[in-house]
Design a protein around this motif. Structure first.
Motif, PDB file in Angstrom:
ATOM      1  N   SER A  69       0.844  -1.188   0.000  1.00 35.78           N
ATOM      2  CA  SER A  69       0.000   0.000   0.000  1.00 35.78           C
ATOM      3  C   SER A  69       0.883   1.242   0.000  1.00 35.78           C
ATOM      4  O   SER A  69       1.857   1.318   0.743  1.00 35.78           O
ATOM      5  N   GLU A  70       0.520   2.202  -0.847  1.00 29.78           N
ATOM      6  CA  GLU A  70       1.311   3.441  -0.917  1.00 29.78           C
ATOM      7  C   GLU A  70       1.012   4.356   0.253  1.00 29.78           C
ATOM      8  O   GLU A  70       1.785   5.252   0.566  1.00 29.78           O
ATOM      9  N   ILE A  71      -0.134   4.146   0.891  1.00 30.46           N
ATOM     10  CA  ILE A  71      -0.489   4.961   2.055  1.00 30.46           C
ATOM     11  C   ILE A  71      -0.616   4.037   3.265  1.00 30.46           C
ATOM     12  O   ILE A  71      -0.778   2.827   3.111  1.00 30.46           O
ATOM     13  N   PRO A  72      -0.519   4.590   4.473  1.00 28.22           N
ATOM     14  CA  PRO A  72      -0.670   3.742   5.664  1.00 28.22           C
ATOM     15  C   PRO A  72      -2.005   3.001   5.653  1.00 28.22           C
ATOM     16  O   PRO A  72      -2.990   3.494   5.091  1.00 28.22           O
ATOM     17  N   VAL A  73      -2.022   1.831   6.253  1.00 31.78           N
ATOM     18  CA  VAL A  73      -3.222   0.997   6.308  1.00 31.78           C
ATOM     19  C   VAL A  73      -3.658   0.878   7.766  1.00 31.78           C
ATOM     20  O   VAL A  73      -2.873   0.480   8.620  1.00 31.78           O
ATOM     21  N   LEU A  74      -4.902   1.267   8.033  1.00 28.21           N
ATOM     22  CA  LEU A  74      -5.461   1.107   9.370  1.00 28.21           C
ATOM     23  C   LEU A  74      -6.317  -0.151   9.345  1.00 28.21           C
ATOM     24  O   LEU A  74      -7.288  -0.237   8.595  1.00 28.21           O
ATOM     25  N   VAL A  75      -5.927  -1.134  10.139  1.00 25.93           N
ATOM     26  CA  VAL A  75      -6.655  -2.397  10.162  1.00 25.93           C
ATOM     27  C   VAL A  75      -7.545  -2.448  11.396  1.00 25.93           C
ATOM     28  O   VAL A  75      -7.071  -2.259  12.516  1.00 25.93           O
ATOM     29  N   ASP A  76      -8.825  -2.665  11.155  1.00 24.06           N
ATOM     30  CA  ASP A  76      -9.811  -2.803  12.225  1.00 24.06           C
ATOM     31  C   ASP A  76     -10.037  -4.294  12.437  1.00 24.06           C
ATOM     32  O   ASP A  76     -10.662  -4.947  11.614  1.00 24.06           O
TER      33      ASP A  76
END
Length: 105
Positions: free
Chosen positions: A17-24
């Motif tokens: 991913s080019e941007i941060p990934v927030l995983v719920d």
């Protein structure tokens, strides 16, 4: 909108991913997780394009929950370049979560 997606590999998802990934990390039976879903939609609207929000059902992916030591639900983990950089357990208000994410982006 948070995406429920099938993926070949979680590692691919967070590393490519080019941007941060927030995983719920959530479960369908978890009341606070249902509250978090609405909060995440509002958060996503405020920081669109700066972070990708992905939901992981811990019932369907127990190994991932175990790999990241998920003991409480909901737990949010922010990944940058594949590495966990922040972790939030429980429900946060929209403003608090946006602030926390902006500090880490």
């Amino acid at each position: 909108m948070a995406v429920k997606q099938q993926f070949k590999s979680f590692a691919d998802l967070i590393q490519n991913s080019e941007i941060p990934v927030l995983v719920d990390f959530y479960a369908n039976w978890c009341g606070p997780c249902q509250m978090m879903a609405g909060i995440l939609e509002q958060v996503n609207a405020q920081i669109k394009g700066k972070v990708k929000i992905v939901k992981i059902d811990t019932e369907r992916y127990p190994q991932l929950a175990s790999d990241y030591s998920i003991h409480a639900l909901p737990t949010l983990v922010l990944f940058k370049q594949g590495q966990p950089t922040d972790r939030i357990e429980g429900v946060l208000a929209v403003e608090q979560l946006v602030q926390r994410l902006r500090a880490n982006l």
